[in-house]
Each structure stands twice: as C-alpha cells, then as structure tokens.
Design an enzyme around this catalytic site. Structure first.
Site, PDB file in Angstrom:
ATOM      1  N   SER A 111      12.011 -14.346  -5.284  1.00  0.00           N
ATOM      2  CA  SER A 111      12.024 -13.339  -4.219  1.00  0.00           C
ATOM      3  C   SER A 111      11.374 -13.995  -3.002  1.00  0.00           C
ATOM      4  CB  SER A 111      11.229 -12.097  -4.651  1.00  0.00           C
ATOM      5  OG  SER A 111      11.031 -11.261  -3.533  1.00  0.00           O
ATOM      6  N   HIS A 157       0.769  -1.259   0.000  1.00  0.00           N
ATOM      7  CA  HIS A 157       0.000   0.000   0.000  1.00  0.00           C
ATOM      8  C   HIS A 157       0.798   1.307   0.000  1.00  0.00           C
ATOM      9  CE1 HIS A 157      -4.335  -1.318   0.494  1.00  0.00           C
ATOM     10  NE2 HIS A 157      -3.641  -2.418   0.272  1.00  0.00           N
ATOM     11  N   ASP A 163      -4.801   6.569   2.142  1.00  0.00           N
ATOM     12  CA  ASP A 163      -5.162   5.230   1.688  1.00  0.00           C
ATOM     13  C   ASP A 163      -6.595   4.959   2.134  1.00  0.00           C
ATOM     14  OD1 ASP A 163      -5.479   2.288   1.771  1.00  0.00           O
ATOM     15  OD2 ASP A 163      -3.387   2.322   1.162  1.00  0.00           O
ATOM     16  N   SER A 212       1.232  -6.713  -8.888  1.00  0.00           N
ATOM     17  CA  SER A 212       2.085  -7.710  -9.533  1.00  0.00           C
ATOM     18  C   SER A 212       1.489  -8.164 -10.862  1.00  0.00           C
ATOM     19  CB  SER A 212       2.251  -8.927  -8.616  1.00  0.00           C
ATOM     20  OG  SER A 212       2.920  -8.555  -7.442  1.00  0.00           O
ATOM     21  N   ALA A 255      13.378  -8.295  -4.868  1.00  0.00           N
ATOM     22  CA  ALA A 255      13.800  -8.096  -6.260  1.00  0.00           C
ATOM     23  C   ALA A 255      13.204  -6.793  -6.789  1.00  0.00           C
ATOM     24  CB  ALA A 255      13.285  -9.252  -7.112  1.00  0.00           C
ATOM     25  N   ASP A 263      -7.696  -9.820  -2.160  1.00  0.00           N
ATOM     26  CA  ASP A 263      -8.292  -9.744  -3.496  1.00  0.00           C
ATOM     27  C   ASP A 263      -7.644 -10.722  -4.478  1.00  0.00           C
ATOM     28  OD1 ASP A 263      -5.799  -8.631  -3.748  1.00  0.00           O
ATOM     29  OD2 ASP A 263      -6.444  -6.809  -4.766  1.00  0.00           O
ATOM     30  N   HIS A 309     -16.610  -4.566  -1.998  1.00  0.00           N
ATOM     31  CA  HIS A 309     -16.742  -3.946  -0.670  1.00  0.00           C
ATOM     32  C   HIS A 309     -17.968  -3.043  -0.588  1.00  0.00           C
ATOM     33  CE1 HIS A 309     -12.612  -5.373   0.143  1.00  0.00           C
ATOM     34  NE2 HIS A 309     -13.099  -5.441   1.360  1.00  0.00           N
TER      35      HIS A 309
HETATM   36  N1  UDP Z   1       7.664  -6.220  -4.933  1.00  0.00           N
HETATM   37  C1  UDP Z   1       8.956  -5.931  -5.335  1.00  0.00           C
HETATM   38  N2  UDP Z   1       9.922  -6.851  -5.056  1.00  0.00           N
HETATM   39  C2  UDP Z   1       9.701  -8.020  -4.417  1.00  0.00           C
HETATM   40  C3  UDP Z   1       8.361  -8.316  -4.023  1.00  0.00           C
HETATM   41  C4  UDP Z   1       7.365  -7.393  -4.302  1.00  0.00           C
HETATM   42  O1  UDP Z   1       9.224  -4.891  -5.937  1.00  0.00           O
HETATM   43  O2  UDP Z   1      10.656  -8.784  -4.224  1.00  0.00           O
HETATM   44  C5  UDP Z   1       6.613  -5.234  -5.234  1.00  0.00           C
HETATM   45  C6  UDP Z   1       5.867  -5.595  -6.502  1.00  0.00           C
HETATM   46  O3  UDP Z   1       6.555  -5.110  -7.637  1.00  0.00           O
HETATM   47  C7  UDP Z   1       4.504  -4.961  -6.302  1.00  0.00           C
HETATM   48  C8  UDP Z   1       4.346  -4.959  -4.782  1.00  0.00           C
HETATM   49  O4  UDP Z   1       5.628  -5.224  -4.229  1.00  0.00           O
HETATM   50  O5  UDP Z   1       4.483  -3.633  -6.807  1.00  0.00           O
HETATM   51  C9  UDP Z   1       3.384  -6.050  -4.335  1.00  0.00           C
HETATM   52  O6  UDP Z   1       2.095  -5.603  -4.576  1.00  0.00           O
HETATM   53  P1  UDP Z   1       0.892  -6.566  -4.928  1.00  0.00           P
HETATM   54  O7  UDP Z   1      -0.324  -5.723  -5.057  1.00  0.00           O
HETATM   55  O8  UDP Z   1       1.211  -7.369  -6.104  1.00  0.00           O
HETATM   56  O9  UDP Z   1       0.825  -7.590  -3.725  1.00  0.00           O
HETATM   57  P2  UDP Z   1       0.681  -7.428  -2.128  1.00  0.00           P
HETATM   58  O10 UDP Z   1       2.046  -7.279  -1.583  1.00  0.00           O
HETATM   59  O11 UDP Z   1      -0.196  -6.222  -1.866  1.00  0.00           O
HETATM   60  O12 UDP Z   1       0.029  -8.709  -1.718  1.00  0.00           O
END
Ligand code: UDP
Length: 478
Positions: free
Chosen positions: A329, A20, A121, A378, A356, A397, A152
């Site tokens: 990762s 977030h 947020d 992602s 990563a 989600d 929601h």
């Molecule tokens: N992310 C990253 N490197 C990592 C793991 C995650 O840059 O090793 C970033 C990814 O690019 C994305 C965010 O973390 O922008 C994860 O957001 P997402 O909405 O996909 O998943 P959440 O973490 O909210 O479950």
C-alpha cells in the site's frame, strides 16, 4: 435520515488527520446503535469525511449524521508539498471556532436540539473549554495506546529527567552521553508501567519539552493533554484493559474521573469468517487468493508516515532480491522513489496499490509478514490476523509500539540498524518468512496467545455491546 426524538444530542468532533477519524466514527456508530434515542452529529472536515465514506463504506445508524466543518486553510492558499504539519497547524488554529460554528449549524438544522455532550478526539484539547462554556458533558476518545497516554501525562517529569540526564540543559533529540549509558537508552523506570520503554522510544514532542518548538500549535496541543484530560467526565480508550499491565492501568485510573476501555475500534473480530470488505476497489483480496499460504509480505506505513527516499529504494531492492511476493500500500507520490524499472520487473511478483483494505488483508491466510511503521491500529490488526511483523518505526508513538512488539510481546523483529537497507531487509525477510522454523514458530505462538486475549476481551459480538452501553450512560444526561 429519520430524526431521533430523544433529548440527548452528542456532538462528535474529529481530528481529521492520520488514522484518527476512523476509530472515532466507529465509536460514534456503536454508541448510536446502543442508544437509538440519542442524536449523534459527527463534525469533520469535508476532505476527511469524503475519505471516510470512500474507505469504510459503512452504513451509519439512523441517529448518526456527518457534517462538514471548515478546514482552516485560507482560500487560495497552496499547501507546501512534503510538509503535512502545515495542514494540521492551519486546522488547529481555526478549529475551536470552526467546531463552534459547526455545532450552531447542527443545532439550527435539528430544530434547536441543543448539544448535551461533546465527544471528541482527545487531541482536540480545546474540547474541554468548549464543553465547559456550553455547560455540557465532555468525553474525549484517546486513539493511541494507553502507554502513549501515560507518557503524555508524565511529559513534564520525563522532560525534566531527560534534560538532567543530558547534563542539566535543555533536552535535545538524541541526547548526549553521560557516564557509560546514553540518556536516550535509559529506561523510564520512574513512570508506573513504562519501565520497558527507553527515552528514545518517546514521541519527540515529549523530549522537546515546553521550550523548544513552542511555535508549533500541534506540539502545544499535545502538551495540553495532561492538563485537560483529568477534567473530562470520562476518557474513552481505544484498547482493552486486559492487554495492559495492572500497574499502568491502575495508575491511569488514578489520574482521571473515569476511564473506559471500549476495545480496538478498527479491528474486525472475531475472525474468521470475515465480513465482506466494502473497500477493495484495487482488488487486493482476489490477488491474495491466488498466492500461497503465508507467503506474502504486506507493506504499509499507515496514513501519514513515510521513510526517506533512499529507504523506499532499499526496501524495493530487498523485495526484488528475495523474490518474496508482496502487496504494497504505497501512496502515489512515493512511487517516484522506487528504483528504475522496478514496477515493470516485479509486475508478476507483487502488487502496488494506493490503499488496501488492510484489516482484511492482514487476516488473509496468504499474508506471512507485515512490514510496518508500527502504527497502533496496524499492530493490532496484524495480531488479529496472526501475522508477525518487521518493524520500521517512523513517528509519534511508533517506537513505543515497536518496543512492545519486539521486546514485550515478541511477535516481530525490528529492522536491522533501525532503517531499511537492502542487506538488512533480505535478512529480516529470511528470518520471518524463511527456514528458521524455531524463531518463526515462537513468534506465531506468541501472536496466537495475544490474539486469543483480544478475541476474549472483545466478547462474542466483536467489540462487546456492554462496553458501548457503559459509554452511553456517560454521554447522556439523566
Ligand atoms: N489503512 C488501511 N489501508 C491502507 C493503509 C492504512 O486500511 O492502505 C488503515 C489501517 O488498517 C489502520 C489505519 O489505516 O487502521 C492506520 O492506523 P495506524 O494507527 O496503524 O497508523 P497511522 O496512520 O495513525 O500512523
């Protein structure tokens, strides 16, 4: 920092968990660049601010400054390992007061430059009352997908319908079979734009309704979304309107005073060429440079999600058995779940890193498949990188996103049986990376079409400057 001389001062309040804070900071950065006379104060916990600066490394505009607020964890309190919700709950309990104090501190520091708008947020539902008490504008950013917001907004109706389908009582996680279709498999036909989704795809707190889990502040907070967002001056969406069905966007539009789509705030578009990555401390990109075209499986479950230990092991076994080069990762504490000797045996085959530069990784030509939890950001990073997905949705989600990836956009496959098994994963890897050219070609075509839509919607400068301008008019007092 040079001081902004304008009268408008926007307090940006972050939800410091999961992905977030990144989209919110990116939005604040874009708005600050578009409105150089407006001051932006970004309030977030110290831990999250540190992570943001370590991972984004982005240079903040002169009129945007970060501040730390308290995290709500009492002094000396030791957080329970394996219970990430505890930190969220402690934070939310204290958050209205923490942010109020934080804003007082910022106003004092800036020579009494009063706050004129709260941009937060949307998970911080109390932002609505804070803004009303302070007689300032309120503009929340909704980070997940528009279809998740819709779920929601209709949560009471969905819960009621599901409870009835389960036989009239309180709804429970997996539902009971009534007639020949399990309620969990029924489509959400009553909700505009959601007929492709099933009850089983919904975030769990929606099925739980108001009665269960009422002691969880997080669940109560999420249920508050439908009450407060209609009171916002505008709701900002981390999405492009063009990517959603007209029926869904028209319905959402009718629910709010204004809804502004600014595009995906973590995406790097257009590609190529890529801007330099600020955060490749672990050398992922040079490692990818040495791999063959579309040969690598990239694995990441985002910032919070984790599968059960036996699934980590099954995934590792499948990677080893299929000999596919992999970049994983993987947070340090999960390495213990890998099979004995896996790290040594796969030293040449793969690379495991704690973090990563994902958006860059997914846009690297060596990556051929993304094994993902279907986090919203992602998924779109994968689309922009033209990388098909193997989906193992885990929380929130994720299942709705997975449904879109497999059934609507047809750019990925869900892992066999919904969970990682060695056999199922070997099969999925073969399907996406292997010799079934037709299936792979079809997914690639679909993903390219979708990417084209995203790039077009983003405009020539990436996220369109006009979109940032539209939001800046909302956050300023005339
Ligand atoms: N992310 C990253 N490197 C990592 C793991 C995650 O840059 O090793 C970033 C990814 O690019 C994305 C965010 O973390 O922008 C994860 O957001 P997402 O909405 O996909 O998943 P959440 O973490 O909210 O479950």
């Amino acid at each position: 920092m040079s001081q902004s001389s304008g009268k408008n001062h926007v307090a940006v309040l972050a939800f410091p968990f999961g992905c977030h804070p990144w989209p919110l900071l990116n939005l604040a950065s874009k708005l600050a660049s578009a409105a150089p006379d407006v001051r932006f104060s970004f309030l977030n916990t110290a831990k999250s601010n540190q992570k943001l600066s370590a991972t984004s490394g982005a240079h903040l505009p002169h009129n945007l400054k970060s501040y730390d607020v308290v995290d709500g964890v009492p002094e000396g309190h030791v957080l329970t390992p394996g219970n990430p919700l505890e930190e969220v709950e402690l934070f939310l309990e204290a958050a209205p007061e923490s942010f109020r104090k934080g804003m007082d501190m910022v106003v004092a520091e800036t020579g009494q430059q009063k706050i004129t708008c709260i941009l937060n947020d949307a998970f911080l539902v109390f932002g609505c009352d804070l803004a009303a008490d302070m007689h300032v504008k309120w503009v929340p950013l909704y980070v997940p997908a528009p279809y998740d917001l819709s779920a929601h907004i209709y949560s009471a109706l969905l819960h009621e319908t599901y409870a009835k389908a389960c036989g009239g009582g309180e709804a429970h996680g997996n539902g009971g079979a009534v007639g020949d279709l399990n309620p969990i498999d029924k489509t959400l036909d009553a909700i505009p734009g959601l007929s492709v989704m099933r009850f089983g795809d919904l975030p769990p707190e929606i099925l739980q309704g108001n009665h269960s889990n009422s002691s969880s502040i997080f669940a109560r907070t999420l249920r508050g979304i439908s009450d407060v967002l209609p009171r916002a001056n505008a709701v900002v969406m981390n999405s492009f309107q063009e990517l959603n069905s007209t029926i869904l966007t028209d319905d959402l539009k009718s629910k709010f005073q204004d809804i502004l789509y600014v595009g995906f705030l973590t995406l790097i578009v257009p590609t190529p060429p890529l801007p330099p990555s600020h955060s490749d401390a672990t050398g992922c990109l040079p490692w990818l440079d040495e791999q063959k075209l579309t040969s690598v499986a990239y694995i990441s479950f985002g910032t919070v999600a984790a599968v059960p230990p036996h699934e980590f092991a099954a995934l590792a076994e499948a990677l080893e058995a299929s000999c596919v080069p992999f970049l994983w990762s993987l947070r340090e504490n999960f390495k213990a779940f890998l099979p004995n000797g896996f790290l040594e045996r796969t030293r040449k085959q793969g690379k495991i890193v704690p973090w990563a530069p994902q958006a860059h990784v997914l846009s690297h030509k060596a990556v051929g498949v993304y094994i993902t939890h279907c986090g919203y950001n992602s998924v779109f990073e994968s689309i922009v990188g033209e990388v098909p997905m193997i989906c193992r949705p885990i929380l929130g989600d994720n299942k709705m996103n997975g449904r879109m990836v497999e059934d609507v956009w047809e750019i990925g496959v869900r892992v066999e049986g919904g969970v990682f098994t060695k056999k199922g994963m070997v099969k999925s890897l073969e399907l996406v990376l292997g010799h079934d050219d037709q299936h792979r070609r079809r997914m690639k075509e679909k993903i390219r079409d979708l990417k084209e839509l995203v790039v077009k919607a983003a405009g020539p400068d990436g996220i369109d400057k006009d979109k940032a301008q539209t939001v800046t008019t909302k956050i300023q007092n005339n």
